[in-house]
Design an enzyme around this catalytic site. Structure first.
Site, short mmCIF file in Angstrom:
data_model
loop_
_atom_site.label_atom_id
_atom_site.label_comp_id
_atom_site.label_asym_id
_atom_site.label_seq_id
_atom_site.Cartn_x
_atom_site.Cartn_y
_atom_site.Cartn_z
N GLY A 167 0.80 -1.23 0.00
CA GLY A 167 0.00 0.00 0.00
C GLY A 167 0.83 1.27 0.00
CD GLU A 176 2.33 3.70 5.29
OE1 GLU A 176 3.43 3.60 5.87
OE2 GLU A 176 1.61 2.72 5.00
CG MET A 234 8.33 2.48 2.68
SD MET A 234 8.29 1.15 3.93
CE MET A 234 9.46 1.81 5.11
CD GLU A 235 7.00 2.45 7.74
OE1 GLU A 235 6.26 2.08 6.81
OE2 GLU A 235 7.48 1.66 8.57
CG ASN A 236 10.36 5.51 2.47
OD1 ASN A 236 10.84 4.44 2.74
ND2 ASN A 236 9.50 5.69 1.47
#
Ligand code: B3K
Ligand code: ZN
Length: 879
Positions: free
Chosen positions: A262, A299, A264-266
């Site tokens: 879904g 996120e 990505m929390e970079n």
């Protein structure tokens, strides 16, 4: 492929204080230069260890230590490991590698998606970019320089703050980014492409202003409002509910077409699957809007639960995922309808997660071994993990839970920690003992509660006897009892009874003392309530207070009472499902005996009442009118006769539709509205009820209802109603369906997300011949097997959500899936192993199906070059 064990965890031998990366992005290949400031970890037992870095599919150009280039005999490489034997206590390592993002179809590491460069590093993708200590407990401060062609890639992004931009000769340009927060490599991100941007601002609690930017392709600029609003709501909510403020001046979201999951929390550069960020009423369903809201929030929440405090190792994945799912669920619940959100989440848990817990890949929310970590981004780690956090919330109550989360964030800010650290913070802050509760972290399997009630009229007491057990799972034959919070009320003729518990301490009570949470801890335990003046109906596991299977021998009339009057929305819905389940079971028996399906009149009357009661929440009515899904039934009825279940359920739906024809029709008309679309709880509820009514009416095969569906399909301005109508038409005998599909395609062919829905509707059609349709669509110009969304829409939906067609008796559905898994095994192993899941559940089905399914698994296992992803799933499922 080898197995990795939690018990083998050792602290890293080296630390990386700072990481400088320079990317030269090219059309054929890209060059990555890194400078790592390394030193030996004082906490490691081994102070003379060689330096071992992770690296996969990299072309090494050069290595230098403190400016001196290393000769070929000073390093060696084997598998994923680069070893440099002799290194000083602290030094600077310079490394140059070449990578080929254009050829990277795994969508892990640095890759290209519709002309743009982007990254996905969690869990172990960074090692596909450069040699590194690619493990979450090695945290470093990153500086990133990106050089690329200015006209093709005008936007160049990485984590943190933009500190420099520069024009370079030959049409190139450069940006430099600095992230002040130390982070593990899995949170690194880079994006380069031709992107348009939607901008907004958010002022934090302490008055700092944050620039919010959503980067998308220009044609999607009109689909960002909902994500932006969701982001701002999430930022505010995290301040209010958890006291968590955002910590940088910039927060970016980028949408990409090709993405394995879904989003990505970079750190400060979230990368999203387009399906989880773009939304507008004409192209997106209500469910799509809600997904965008939930994922954007999820996120964002990771900035604290995941980034500021991260995981020590990947066995601790649920530390960030379970907690963050719990946080996003509470957020969505606050933004919309709490009961509906809870019912949806419980439904997912009871189908997908319970199935996983009962299957060959069962694992605790903190697994103790894995072959491929990508296989452990599961409903168990995420959704059951969230239920475990919810239980802590229930046991502590909201105030102590908040004290616990404050302590957790404060104590561990900037650290990489374990699930144990989380539980300890909760214990320390609350003073509540969670010793036995920890079994939820280490034991797999769905516990079962067998409860019975006995009313003693003489003594005016009511005794609940609770037995708990948990089935064996791979590697865990025996289980110790769990600490289970059991929320309950006792319902009398006139409502909930006051509760007085004899000799026991409940955890929480409501103000009026009619609801409490029992702590179930033993294999068998009794709870006695005194001063009970009438035989009550127990309302158990209120709000689904624990992820367990509950068995209580309710009579039909008791269930009807709960369904009509329980004040707990979840229990009310659950009672309707238990009644529906009983009817389906009776229908199965009737059909097998060649008899007609005739449901209990009282059940039909209760449904009729629901339809007529305009005081009820429409969304709840819709949910209660929907019979338990085939997927849920497959969890309850063993062995699973897919076709028997399907036919019984459909027959029952048709009988219901016939009996309730007038009420359904009236309900449909009542719910129709021409107000402007909004994705709010009230409208979503109305559309949901309207379409539930239409789906039932369509079973009657009457021209007037087909006409209604056609009208809805042609005239409605929102995708929720249009897609619902299209779905019912495609599943009907109507001649119009081919035309509808064609019209729909023509109108939306330039919107990939809509075309995915078009694929999905066809893949999920229950009628015979769907496999052939799906096979045909695989060569449709809009299909692309390299795009995970398309694979999920067509192959995933067919194999995972179309029981009767996937389980065709000739085994062709199984063969089809195995064929696709073998193709994807080479291009995208993560997607391949996900797709395989429906086959791995072979043990639940009838013997003939079992044999055919197993044969396909064996065929996959025989493939000589299996990825570790597919190997792990297929080999475990055959054990
Ligand atoms: N943390 C990522 C998932 C990464 C999956 C890697 N195979 C998204 C999320 O849970 O927020
Ligand atoms: Zn997450």
């Amino acid at each position: 492929p080898s197995t990795i064990y939690l018990s083998d965890y050792r602290v890293p031998e080296f630390l990386i204080d700072s990481t400088s990366l320079s990317f030269e992005l090219g059309e054929a290949s890209s060059i990555v230069r890194s400078v790592l400031e390394l030193r030996r970890n004082p906490e490691s037992d081994i102070q003379d260890a060689p330096l071992q870095l992770h690296g996969t599919e990299l072309e090494l150009i050069s290595l230098a230590i403190d400016g001196r280039r290393l000769g070929d005999d000073e390093w060696s490489q084997s598998g994923e490991q680069l070893t440099i034997a002799n290194v000083p206590a602290s030094f600077s390592l310079r490394c140059e590698t070449r990578i080929r993002p254009q050829d990277n179809t795994s969508l892990e590491g640095l890759y290209k998606s519709s002309g743009m460069f982007c990254t996905q590093c969690e869990a172990e993708g960074f090692r596909k970019i450069t040699y590194y200590l690619d493990r979450p407990d090695v945290m470093s401060v990153f500086t990133v320089e990106i050089i690329a062609d200015q006209s093709r890639y005008p936007v160049l992004l990485s984590n943190g703050n933009l500190v420099a931009t520069e024009q370079l000769p030959d049409g190139l340009h450069k940006t430099v980014w600095q992230d002040p927060f130390p982070k593990p490599a899995y949170l690194f991100a880079l994006v380069a492409g031709k992107l348009s941007v939607v901008e907004d601002q958010f002022v934090t609690l302490s008055g700092r202003s944050v620039d919010l930017k959503i980067y998308v392709e220009e044609k999607d600029l009109d689909k960002c409002d909902h994500a932006m609003l969701s982001l701002k709501n999430a930022m505010r909510w995290d301040e209010e509910v958890y006291g968590r403020e955002y910590d940088l001046d910039i927060f970016n979201i980028v949408a990409v077409d090709d993405f394995n999951m879904g989003a990505m929390e970079n750190k400060s550069l979230n990368i999203f699957n387009t399906s989880c960020v773009l939304a507008k009423p004409e192209t997106t369903t209500d469910a799509g809007f809600q997904r965008v809201e939930g994922v954007v929030a999820h996120e964002y929440f990771h900035n604290w639960s995941g980034n500021r405090v991260t995981c020590r190792d990947w066995f601790q994945l649920s530390l960030k995922e379970g907690f963050t799912v719990f946080r996003d669920a509470e957020f969505s619940s606050d933004m919309g309808s709490p009961t509906v959100k809870r019912v949806e989440d419980v439904t997912l848990l009871r189908t997908a997660q319970f199935a996983e817990d009962a299957g060959p890949m069962a694992h605790p929310i903190r697994p103790d071994s894995f072959i491929e970590i990508s296989n452990f981004y599961t409903v168990t780690v995420y959704e059951k993990g969230a239920e475990v956090v919810r239980m802590i919330h229930t046991l502590l109550g909201p105030e102590l839970f908040r004290k616990g989360s404050d302590l957790y964030f404060e104590r561990h800010d900037g650290q990489a920690v374990t699930c144990e650290d989380f539980v300890l913070a909760m214990e320390d802050a609350s003073g509540i003992d969670l010793k036995q509760f920890r079994n939820w972290y280490s034991q797999a399997g769905t516990p079962r509660l067998d409860i019975s009630g006995r009313y003693d009229a003489q003594a005016q007491s009511y005794t609940l006897t609770v037995k708990q057990s948990c089935p064996a799972t791979p590697g865990q034959a025996e289980k110790a009892p769990f600490h289970i919070p059991l929320a309950l009320a006792l319902i009398g003729e006139a409502g909930q009874l006051p509760l007085q518990l004899v000799d026991a301490e409940p955890n929480t009570e409501t103000a009026d003392n009619t609801e409490l949470v029992l702590s179930v801890r033993q294999s068998e335990q009794s709870f006695v309530f005194s001063n009970i003046q009438e035989e009550p109906v127990p309302s158990l596991l209120r709000g689904f207070s624990a992820p367990v299977k509950l068995d209580f021998d309710y009579s039909r009339d008791q269930l009807l009472r709960l369904m009509r009057s329980d004040s707990d929305g979840f229990c009310r819905w659950d009672a309707s499902q238990q009644l529906g389940l009983a009817e389906i079971k009776r229908a199965i028996t009737a059909i097998a005996a060649g008899q007609e399906v005739c449901p209990d009149v009282e059940y039909i009357n209760a449904c009729r009442e629901l339809l007529g009661d305009t005081s009820l929440d429409a969304a709840m009515v819709a949910l209660m009118l929907q019979l338990p899904s085939e997927a849920y039934l497959a969890e309850i009825i063993h062995p699973v006769d897919v076709h028997g279940i399907h036919h019984a359920r459909e027959a029952l739906r048709k009988v219901l539709a016939t009996a309730l024809r007038e009420e359904l029709s009236a309900c449909y008309s009542r719910c129709e509205s021409d107000e402007e679309y909004a994705a709010n709880a009230e409208q979503i509820a109305r559309r949901s009820l309207k379409n539930t009514a239409l789906s039932l009416l369509m079973l009657l095969n009457e021209e007037q209802f087909t006409a209604l569906a056609i009208k809805q399909f042609e005239n409605s301005g929102n995708m929720t109603d249009r897609l619902a109508a299209l779905t019912y038409l495609v599943n009907s005998e109507s001649n119009y369906k081919a035309k509808a599909l064609q019209l729909f395609y023509q109108q939306w062919q330039h919107e990939p997300l809509v075309i995915n829905q078009w694929f999905q509707v066809q893949a999920m059609c229950r009628l015979a011949g769907t496999l052939e349709t799906v096979q045909g669509l695989m060569s449709h110009p809009a299909f692309d097997i390299r795009n995970p969304n398309k694979v999920r829409a067509l192959i995933g939906a067919f194999c995972g959500q179309n029981g009767v067609n996937f389980h065709r008796e000739d085994g062709a559905g199984y063969r089809f899936l195995a064929d696709q898994v073998l193709v994807l095994n080479r291009s995208n192993p993560q997607i391949a192993s996900r797709l395989l899941v429906p086959l791995t559940k072979w043990r639940k089905y009838l013997p003939a199906a079992q044999q055919l399914m197993r044969a396909e698994l064996q065929r996959v296992l025989a493939e000589p070059e299996l990825s570790s992803d597919v190997y792990e799933v297929v080999s475990k499922s055959l054990q």
